[in-house]
Design an enzyme around this catalytic site. Structure first.
Site, PDB file in Angstrom:
ATOM      1  N   TYR A 262       0.860  -1.259  -0.013  1.00 49.81           N
ATOM      2  CA  TYR A 262      -0.067   0.078   0.064  1.00 49.81           C
ATOM      3  C   TYR A 262       0.705   1.228  -0.083  1.00 49.81           C
ATOM      4  CZ  TYR A 262      -3.491  -3.208   1.602  1.00 49.81           C
ATOM      5  OH  TYR A 262      -4.593  -4.280   1.768  1.00 49.81           O
TER       6      TYR A 262
ATOM      7  N   HIS B  32       0.900 -11.513   1.695  1.00 50.17           N
ATOM      8  CA  HIS B  32      -0.493 -10.903   1.065  1.00 50.17           C
ATOM      9  C   HIS B  32      -1.344 -11.750   0.188  1.00 50.17           C
ATOM     10  CE1 HIS B  32      -1.548  -6.550   0.057  1.00 50.17           C
ATOM     11  NE2 HIS B  32      -2.595  -7.273   0.164  1.00 50.17           N
TER      12      HIS B  32
END
Length: 263
Positions: free
Chosen positions: A56, A112
């Site tokens: 992110y 992730h």
């Protein structure tokens, strides 16, 4: 409706005894400056669970917001994640994530995505090592299948504490819920509204019965079914509305009706 406080949000316990509030703030796509302001707003409002990821690009902002909030670090659960394309460098990445966050330890670290769509027990072993070294409190995965979770368990003897996957009424799958529970893996949902028709008459009827919004019904449905949920927003009013779900609970029939939207 009763005011929501940090103490009125239910928690789940992850191995090895890490308490995680079921409702947190997601920070995906929170761009420069937005993540800091969103996390500060969330912590001011009573959130005690913040989700970020290396991918992110906002770990530094999240960490700075936690530090500036005035809330004791021990009260806040912070999650970050290892990108699949850097899986071979997991040991270095956790150190970099900790440095960006400004933490000695992160509460939850996730793979992730399955690297190259593979479970990669060798990567999981590095997660176990990071936990044993005290760099992370709990370890888990994101976007993994049950078969991939089983592969990690069989190879290492350590089962992920949590699996973060897309989850909404449209995604509801009783068998998948049961499979996670059988393994002691907490189900954590992201993008609760992405595939949800907030104009659906079922949600509208239930919302009207409780004097809340359809979005609040969706979040309460997560809590009432034992699922962790991390709605993302960078707008203080929406962050506040998402948190304001403690003053009502769904009946068993209402839970079933919302779950039935997956049909």
């Amino acid at each position: 409706m009763a005011e929501t406080t940090k103490d009125s949000i239910p928690s789940v316990t992850l191995r090895p005894g890490v308490e995680v509030p079921q409702l947190g703030l997601g920070t995906w796509q929170a761009e420069s400056g937005e993540a800091y302001d969103a996390v500060r707003a969330a912590l001011d409002l009573g959130y005690r669970h913040i989700d970020t990821a290396r991918a992110y690009g906002n770990e530094e902002e999240v960490g700075r917001a936690v530090a500036d909030s005035g809330v004791d670090r021990d009260e806040i659960v912070v999650t970050t994640k290892l990108p699949p394309d850097e899986a071979d460098d997991a040991a270095r990445i956790i150190d970099e994530s900790l440095a960006k966050l400004g933490f000695d330890q992160v509460d939850l670290w996730l793979v992730h995505w399955p690297p190259n769509k593979k479970a990669r027990p060798d990567v999981w072993e590095r997660f176990i090592a990071a936990q044993q070294a005290g760099k992370v409190r709990a370890i888990g995965v994101s976007n993994y299948s049950i078969a991939q979770i089983d592969e990690l368990t069989e190879a290492t003897g350590v089962t992920p504490a949590i699996n973060q996957i897309p989850w909404s009424p449209a995604d509801f799958d009783a068998d998948l819920v049961a499979a996670h529970r059988e393994r002691g893996v907490v189900l954590e949902g992201y993008s609760p509204f992405k595939r949800t028709d907030l104009d659906d008459k079922v949600l509208a009827e239930i919302a009207a019965a409780h004097g809340v919004t359809p979005a609040q019904v969706v979040l309460r449905w997560h809590l009432d079914t034992g699922v962790v949920v991390i709605p993302k927003s960078v707008h203080r009013d929406r962050i506040a509305a998402n948190f304001d779900v403690a003053g009502f609970v769904l009946t068993d029939d209402e839970v079933a009706r919302v779950s039935g939207l997956a049909g």
